[in-house]
Design an enzyme around this catalytic site. Structure first.
Site, short mmCIF file in Angstrom:
data_model
loop_
_atom_site.label_atom_id
_atom_site.label_comp_id
_atom_site.label_asym_id
_atom_site.label_seq_id
_atom_site.Cartn_x
_atom_site.Cartn_y
_atom_site.Cartn_z
N ARG A 56 60.78 -66.95 -16.71
CA ARG A 56 62.24 -67.07 -16.84
C ARG A 56 62.95 -66.18 -15.82
NH1 ARG A 56 59.61 -70.47 -20.10
NH2 ARG A 56 61.07 -71.73 -21.30
N SER A 57 62.20 -65.55 -14.93
CA SER A 57 62.83 -64.70 -13.92
C SER A 57 63.82 -65.45 -13.04
CB SER A 57 61.76 -64.03 -13.04
OG SER A 57 61.03 -63.07 -13.78
N LYS A 95 48.97 -59.24 -9.10
CA LYS A 95 49.57 -57.90 -8.98
C LYS A 95 48.68 -56.90 -8.25
CE LYS A 95 52.72 -58.20 -12.91
NZ LYS A 95 53.10 -57.63 -14.20
N GLU A 149 55.64 -44.07 -4.93
CA GLU A 149 54.75 -43.23 -5.73
C GLU A 149 54.49 -43.86 -7.10
OE1 GLU A 149 52.08 -40.55 -6.73
OE2 GLU A 149 53.00 -40.74 -4.73
N ASP A 186 56.96 -52.35 -14.07
CA ASP A 186 56.47 -52.83 -15.36
C ASP A 186 56.45 -51.73 -16.41
OD1 ASP A 186 56.06 -55.51 -14.82
OD2 ASP A 186 54.02 -55.23 -14.11
N GLY A 210 46.70 -55.03 -14.06
CA GLY A 210 47.80 -54.30 -13.42
C GLY A 210 48.89 -53.90 -14.39
N ALA A 264 34.18 -53.96 -20.64
CA ALA A 264 34.28 -52.51 -20.78
C ALA A 264 34.38 -51.81 -19.43
CB ALA A 264 33.08 -51.99 -21.56
N ALA A 265 33.70 -52.34 -18.42
CA ALA A 265 33.70 -51.68 -17.10
C ALA A 265 35.11 -51.60 -16.53
CB ALA A 265 32.78 -52.43 -16.14
N ILE A 281 53.53 -57.71 -24.24
CA ILE A 281 54.21 -57.93 -22.97
C ILE A 281 54.49 -59.42 -22.74
CG2 ILE A 281 53.18 -55.87 -21.96
CD1 ILE A 281 51.45 -57.76 -20.22
N TYR A 338 56.16 -62.99 -23.41
CA TYR A 338 57.44 -63.44 -23.98
C TYR A 338 57.53 -64.95 -24.09
CZ TYR A 338 58.91 -64.36 -19.14
OH TYR A 338 58.99 -64.83 -17.86
#
Length: 280
Positions: free
Chosen positions: A19-20, A69, A81, A105, A131, A154-155, A217, A219
């Site tokens: 929806r961006s 990402k 940063e 994010d 990400g 797991a890794a 996260i 939607y």
């Protein structure tokens, strides 16, 4: 649109769920900006070609979503940063032929929690190790939370904790039994997006204690199966729509020169569209 129209967009695969474009084009209209924001479906393996083409075509920049990402992070000529800490870039700005990456994010996620009166404190369990998970984990750590990571592979969870410099890995089969120790549960995977994902959330949430916050996260839909199960247990829930709006503001400013408000009109626009498509 004309020769002076400022262009931006969102790159993903798939990207039709986003929806961006609706949100950014709404802000362009509100602020009377000669700009356009478009969806850009780019297959895995084609991201670098697509980005260099957009730079050459005069785009101001793009958002980057699943699954690009982390690769976008590697392709940037320069990073903020915040992006370095997150290990991912969801906002790219193009300037003088260079790609400059930033990550909003995590801050968008935390801003959305605070807007819903969810305290950023105690122990947070994050499901996923991509990400978005790293960005959320870094922001929660910066606000004093003790972060736990669980991922089906797991890794990847171990690599994420190592990259963050702190945190604890929980085995995917172990996290439901440890949920009672947590103050916040975050789904940072794509489980539940578009209604997919065969997960028995009611069973997985059994150990959660009163006061647990549960955030997704995702939607599309707003009320994922995780959030529905959490509401039935009486937990405080936060969907991903507010995160979308909060994280989008910095990108809009970078490309179009105005910092828009995360206001009720923006929220209602997207919420009504999701409802029309049966995704509320």
């Amino acid at each position: 649109m004309d020769g002076k129209t400022r262009l931006a967009g969102i790159i993903g695969w798939p990207v039709e769920h986003s929806r961006s474009p609706m949100l950014h084009n709404h802000w362009c209209r509100v602020h009377q900006i000669n700009g356009a924001y478009v969806p850009l479906p780019v297959e895995p393996g084609q991201l670098e070609t697509a980005l260099r083409g957009l730079v050459a075509a005069g785009f101001r920049g793009v958002n980057v979503t699943i699954p690009h990402k982390e690769e976008a992070f590697r392709l940037c000529d320069e990073l903020t940063e915040t992006a370095r800490r997150a290990g991912a870039a969801n906002i790219l700005r193009f300037a003088e032929g260079r790609i400059i990456g930033d990550c909003t994010d995590g801050t968008g996620f935390c801003d959305n929690l605070l807007a819903h009166d969810v305290a950023l404190e105690g122990r947070a369990l994050i499901l996923g190790a991509g990400g978005a998970a790293r960005a959320v984990a870094a922001s929660l750590q910066d606000r004093g939370c003790e972060v736990f990571i669980s991922n089906r592979t797991a890794a990847r969870a171990e690599a994420l904790v190592q990259a963050l410099g702190t945190g604890t890995v929980l085995d995917w089969a172990e996290w439901p039994d440890r949920l009672g120790e947590m103050n916040l549960l975050v789904n940072a995977t794509s489980l539940g997006m578009g209604g997919r994902g065969d997960v028995d959330w009611p069973a997985l949430l059994q150990a959660g204690q009163a006061g647990l916050g549960v955030a997704d996260i995702v939607y599309t839909p707003r009320q994922t199966s995780l959030l529905k199960a959490a509401q039935e247990r009486g937990f405080r829930t936060v969907d991903g729509l507010g995160m979308l709006i909060c994280q989008a503001r910095a990108g809009f400013q970078a490309w179009f020169g105005v910092l828009p408000d995360a206001d009720e009109a923006s929220f209602d626009l997207l919420a009504q569209d999701l409802a029309r498509h049966g995704l509320s």
